[in-house]
Design an enzyme around this catalytic site. Structure first.
Site, PDB file in Angstrom:
ATOM      1  N   SER A 198       0.838  -1.192   0.000  1.00 38.09           N
ATOM      2  CA  SER A 198       0.000   0.000   0.000  1.00 38.09           C
ATOM      3  C   SER A 198       0.880   1.251   0.000  1.00 38.09           C
ATOM      4  CB  SER A 198      -0.963  -0.043   1.192  1.00 38.09           C
ATOM      5  OG  SER A 198      -1.993   0.896   1.039  1.00 38.09           O
ATOM      6  N   HIS A 222      -4.126  -1.565  -4.541  1.00 38.38           N
ATOM      7  CA  HIS A 222      -5.559  -1.867  -4.310  1.00 38.38           C
ATOM      8  C   HIS A 222      -6.398  -1.625  -5.565  1.00 38.38           C
ATOM      9  CE1 HIS A 222      -4.175  -1.906  -0.220  1.00 38.38           C
ATOM     10  NE2 HIS A 222      -3.982  -0.592  -0.181  1.00 38.38           N
TER      11      HIS A 222
END
Length: 217
Positions: free
Chosen positions: A106, A141
């Site tokens: 992330s 994501h």
């Protein structure tokens, strides 16, 4: 995925440093890392910056003594700002030059690129002041958070972000000297994409082959 990560280091018992800055040095995140890596054949450690205890020389010695630097997820913009205050950005560049393996998830993936798509400010937007160790941009994501795919493609199409890598959850990508050398997935059908601008504010999205993580180990 942690086993795949460790397999790329030649040391029989690699030193692995976790940097949880993007999460505000959240204790639960640190505990999860230590639980995962203490069980493996490595030497795990944590570098907290919100309660920093190392002076400049000790910090440099510590970071350059690691085989792997593993960066946590969280807030990309805060991560980059805090690193610059403490000089960690310069030390990580030096570590990269010495052949250390730099990685993360992330925000911990965003930080290495020139730019990235982020929700650091609430709504999805972009930052363009990453470390630049990986040319182009990154979007994590890509398949799991609403609006990620559309927003990333729009920002690349309009030139707000340079072309780059869109990563679905469960995918690991290895880059050597800025070039993709391996991509694996622990999730069936998860993909890594190269996204670039085309004419008339459009983008092209090219799926890249990913090996099963079980095959890669």
């Amino acid at each position: 995925m942690d086993g795949w990560l460790l397999s790329h280091v030649k040391s029989p018992r690699p030193a692995v440093c976790f940097i949880p800055t993007a999460s505000g040095d959240a204790p639960v995140y640190i505990d999860q890392f230590m639980d995962a890596f203490t069980a493996r054949d490595c030497e795990p450690s944590v570098l907290p910056l919100f309660r920093r205890r190392l002076d400049a020389d000790a910090l440099r010695t510590f970071l350059l003594g690691q085989d792997i630097v593993y960066v946590a997820g969280g807030n990309t913009a805060d991560l980059l700002a805090i690193w610059r205050v403490h000089g960690v950005n310069r030390l990580l560049r030096e570590a990269c030059g010495h052949g250390r393996l730099l990685c993360g998830i992330s925000a911990g993936a965003n930080c290495w690129a020139q730019a990235s798509l982020t929700d650091s400010f609430g709504p999805l937007t972009f930052v363009r002041d990453g470390l630049g160790l990986l040319p182009g941009s990154v979007c994590p994501h890509y398949d799991s958070e609403p609006g990620r795919r559309t927003s990333y493609r729009e920002t690349v199409a309009t030139g707000m972000l340079p072309a780059g890598w869109a990563i679905e959850d469960g995918v690991g990508a290895l880059f050597t000297d800025g070039r993709l050398t391996q991509a694996v997935t622990r999730t069936p059908n998860a993909r890594l994409y190269w996204v670039q601008a085309e004419e008339d504010h459009r983008t092209s999205e090219r799926a890249l082959p990913c090996r099963s993580l079980l095959e890669a180990l």
